[in-house]
Design an enzyme around this catalytic site. Structure first.
Site, short mmCIF file in Angstrom:
data_model
loop_
_atom_site.label_atom_id
_atom_site.label_comp_id
_atom_site.label_asym_id
_atom_site.label_seq_id
_atom_site.Cartn_x
_atom_site.Cartn_y
_atom_site.Cartn_z
N LYS A 90 45.15 33.03 56.75
CA LYS A 90 44.90 34.13 55.82
C LYS A 90 43.40 34.43 55.82
CE LYS A 90 45.98 35.32 50.95
NZ LYS A 90 46.63 34.84 49.71
N SER A 165 50.33 37.78 47.70
CA SER A 165 49.27 38.41 48.45
C SER A 165 49.16 37.95 49.90
CB SER A 165 47.93 38.13 47.77
OG SER A 165 47.66 36.73 47.78
N SER A 189 51.78 33.69 45.50
CA SER A 189 51.45 34.37 46.76
C SER A 189 51.83 33.66 48.05
CB SER A 189 49.97 34.69 46.82
OG SER A 189 49.71 35.81 46.03
N1 GLN Z 1 50.78 38.46 42.26
C1 GLN Z 1 49.93 37.61 41.47
C2 GLN Z 1 48.64 38.33 41.21
O1 GLN Z 1 48.54 39.44 41.58
C3 GLN Z 1 49.69 36.32 42.19
C4 GLN Z 1 48.81 36.46 43.35
C5 GLN Z 1 48.50 35.17 44.04
O2 GLN Z 1 49.26 34.20 43.93
N2 GLN Z 1 47.39 35.14 44.74
O3 GLN Z 1 47.74 37.81 40.64
#
Ligand code: GLN
Length: 539
Positions: A90, A165, A189
């Site tokens: 990532k 994400s 995510s």
């Molecule tokens: N969807 C959640 C957010 O927008 C979690 C994102 C994540 O786990 N990085 O914060």
């Protein structure tokens, strides 16, 4: 072995083929690079594919393999199972000299000055990095539509999101561009995109993996973890990256179990583990608005576990409902502090207004560099931390966080080995369907973010399809129970080994080969135009 075939192997099958001399790390890297380069136009899963660096690493891995083979079986088997295996990272993981955008314009042009701890560990294991994967900006999102570098398509249906994400990492594994990749999970995510892309994804216990060299989002929640197409591969990747690192004071001195590399290959042996185990089914995780077909898949999975000799009883985690609200105070508060460092001087993007003062440059840099969702989080976070509101919001959220954790503690104290739940209330959704309504997007993580609030490990594994799109089953365990979760997940995988959906290739992948087809950004724009034309369409 034909070059075209090797992308269909699992990592542990590649490892066996490497040791047997049936393939080489260079052949593996080349086949995966070719596929990733060919399909990235259609998927946008990769922000950079670095063929040159990958082939150098692959050749080094081959040289080590050759000398190990000469030294004998012991030396050959002493190599880590990830030796010579292609991996995707990532794009918030620092690799010395490489880009690290975190999906943001504000980090454009920035070069990482050192390797992240996990990158060092993977280099020691002999893994081969193919490149950096796309992601929501600063890991904020559940659909990968908030990347400054365009959305990512889900390989199962190119008009839908891969989840976020870590959407690029999940899509790349689902599309066989790599057998393994890494993501981060702050509120879901890793698990949510794993579910939406039909692969395995684990968020380890907070403190299991060092975050040194990872771009921070919300430091008390962020954890790094593996994506793979099967449970054994995911466990091997966690084995390579887990463990204490003095440079991250939150990384715990908990030993990394060698058994992570020894999960049963045999399906009967794997399934036998379930006999006499107790699972809790948290009632609150069947949230209002949940897709009924997703619920059906979860209930069928529960029946599979029961038929294999496990007991599954309903359990209540009464503070689940507050998870979303407390997360959206805690995470933005920490993000607003972490993102203060992007000032136009120290990192990447920088706006210099002629003759203007430093503050004007700062405001212009951040105004241009951050996207709308990131700005929304910074505003929410600074508001929750401001004088007068700190006690009402931030301190209150921390107290509720303790209650959420206590719910889990009580369930495990009552004798449940693990909890079984949906990963996401829905399957992959079409581009644009949630971007206009932040709260509907935030709800995608209702079943994952309490686990981050409590610091626990959770894994998502494929459990079937709903209208042709993958559904994920989530298993949640007590702190440091990753090995147990992998055993449970491996058992479930064994139980469903014969299921018709198991061997299916992602349905959209055939379209991803068309070099002249639409990009994910063009698909999203096309859908947005269609939605605007449809009478009465929600905006
Ligand atoms: N969807 C959640 C957010 O927008 C979690 C994102 C994540 O786990 N990085 O914060």
């Amino acid at each position: 072995m034909a070059a075209a075939d090797v992308t269909r192997l699992l990592a542990h099958e590649m490892a066996a083929a490497l040791r047997a001399g049936e393939t080489t790390a260079r052949e593996l890297a080349t086949a995966h690079l070719d596929l990733a380069e060919r399909q990235n136009h259609a998927l946008n899963a990769w922000l950079v594919i670095d063929r040159e660096a990958a082939l150098l690493q692959a050749d080094a891995a081959d040289a080590t393999l050759t000398s190990a083979r000469r030294a004998g079986t012991v030396a050959l088997h002493a190599l880590h199972p990830l030796h010579g295996i292609p991996v995707g990272l990532k794009d918030l993981i620092s690799v010395e000299g490489g880009q690290c955008t975190a999906g943001s314009r504000i980090l454009e042009g920035y070069r990482a000055p050192y390797d992240a701890h996990i990158v060092e560990r993977l280099r020691e294991a002999g893994a081969v990095f193919l490149g950096k994967t796309n992601m929501d900006e600063f890991a904020m999102g559940s659909s990968n539509e908030f990347s400054a570098y365009g959305p990512v398509s889900n390989p199962w249906d190119l008009d839908t999101v891969p989840g976020g994400s870590s959407g690029g990492s999940a899509a790349a594994v689902a599309a066989h561009h790599v057998p393994l990749s890494l993501g981060t999970d702050t509120g879901g995510s890793i698990r949510q995109p794993a579910a939406l892309c039909g692969i395995v994804g684990m968020k380890p216990t907070y403190g299991r993996v060092s975050r040194y060299g990872i771009v921070a989002f919300a430091s008390s929640l962020d954890q790094i973890g593996p994506f793979a197409r099967d449970v054994r591969d995911a466990a091997a990747l966690l084995h390579a990256i887990a463990g204490r690192d003095a440079r991250d004071s939150t990384s715990a001195p908990i030993p990394v179990e060698a058994e992570l590399l020894d999960l049963p290959a045999d399906d009967d042996e794997a399934a036998a583990w379930l006999r006499g185990r107790r699972f809790g089914l948290p009632r609150e995780y069947f949230v209002a608005g949940m897709d009924p077909d997703v619920e059906r898949r979860i209930r069928e999975s529960v029946a599979f576990l029961e038929n294999a000799g496990a007991t599954v009883d309903e359990v209540s985690l009464p503070h689940t409902d507050y998870g979303l609200a407390t997360y959206y105070i805690t995470a933005p508060a920490e993000a607003s502090a972490n993102l203060a460092r992007y000032d136009g001087i120290r990192y990447g993007h920088s706006v210099r207004l002629d003759g203007a003062d430093f503050i004007a440059d700062y405001l212009a840099t951040r105004g241009e560099g951050f996207g709308a969702e990131v700005k929304r989080r910074i505003m929410l976070g600074t508001y929750a931390l401001s004088a007068g509101y700190y006690d009402a919001f931030y301190v209150k959220a921390q107290k509720v966080r303790t209650l959420i954790k206590r719910d889990f503690d009580e369930a495990f104290a009552a004798g449940f080995d693990a909890l079984v739940a949906p990963t996401s209330p829905s399957v992959a959704f079409p581009f644009g369907s949630k971007t206009a309504d932040p709260v509907s997007m935030y709800l995608s993580d209702a079943c994952t973010l309490p686990v981050n609030m409590a610091g626990l490990p959770g894994i998502s594994i494929p459990c079937g399809l709903s209208e042709g799109l993958p559904v994920g089953l989530q298993l949640i365990g007590p702190a440091w129970s990753e090995l147990m979760l992998f055993r449970a997940a491996r058992a479930f995988e064994a139980l469903t080994a014969g299921a018709a959906w198991r061997g299916l290739e992602p349905a959209g992948i055939a379209d991803a080969d068309a070099a002249s087809g639409p990009t994910p950004g063009e698909r999203a724009a096309r859908l947005a135009a269609g939605a605007a034309l449809a009478p009465g369409a929600a905006r």
